[in-house]
Scaffold this active site. Structure first.
Site: not given
Ligand code: AMP
Length: 121
Positions: A33-34, A91, A99-100, A104, A106
């Site tokens: 994770d970034i 999530n 968010e994405v 995925h 975690h």
């Molecule tokens: P979620 O809220 O479950 O969708 O988590 C999205 C996660 O993606 C967050 O923990 C972010 O820090 C992570 N994230 C977003 N962009 C990147 C990226 N380019 N590389 C790695 N992790 C990312």
């Protein structure tokens, strides 16, 4: 929800954006994770275009589902987390804080992680 082919994880899966890869097989990609929320914070993704856990559990094959969970367990062991333990979070949707919009998992560990969720306000 329609799958957004321009989401950031789709771009990572296509190799358009770099990632710190920790695992890959034919069904799964995992990378750091970034913005890590723990000493180990790895995202474990199916390679298929699934928006979230709801989409995945409706449409994914038994092979894809098994591969995702097998990979998560393998990565946790490879990182030495199986004995102290770890947390897996998925999530899903707006109430879940996703968010994405590409499913995925975690994988968090490396310290005591405290409460599972915030108390309601
Ligand atoms: P979620 O809220 O479950 O969708 O988590 C999205 C996660 O993606 C967050 O923990 C972010 O820090 C992570 N994230 C977003 N962009 C990147 C990226 N380019 N590389 C790695 N992790 C990312």
């Amino acid at each position: 929800m329609t799958y957004d082919t321009n989401n950031i994880f789709a771009k990572i899966l296509r190799g358009e954006i770099p990632c710190q890869k920790v695992y890959e097989d034919s069904h799964v990609l995992a990378f750091n994770d970034i913005v890590p929320k723990a000493p180990v914070h790895i995202l474990v993704l199916p390679k298929g275009a699934y928006t979230d856990m709801d989409d995945f559990t409706r449409r994914a094959s038994a092979e894809e589902i098994a591969a995702l969970f097998r990979a998560l367990g393998q990565i946790a062991r490879d990182k030495g987390l199986d004995q102290p333990g770890y947390r897996t979070i998925v999530n899903c949707g707006s109430d879940g804080g996703q968010e994405v919009p590409h499913l995925h998992l975690h994988l968090l560990g490396g310290r005591r992680l405290g409460r599972m969720v915030e108390k309601a306000a």
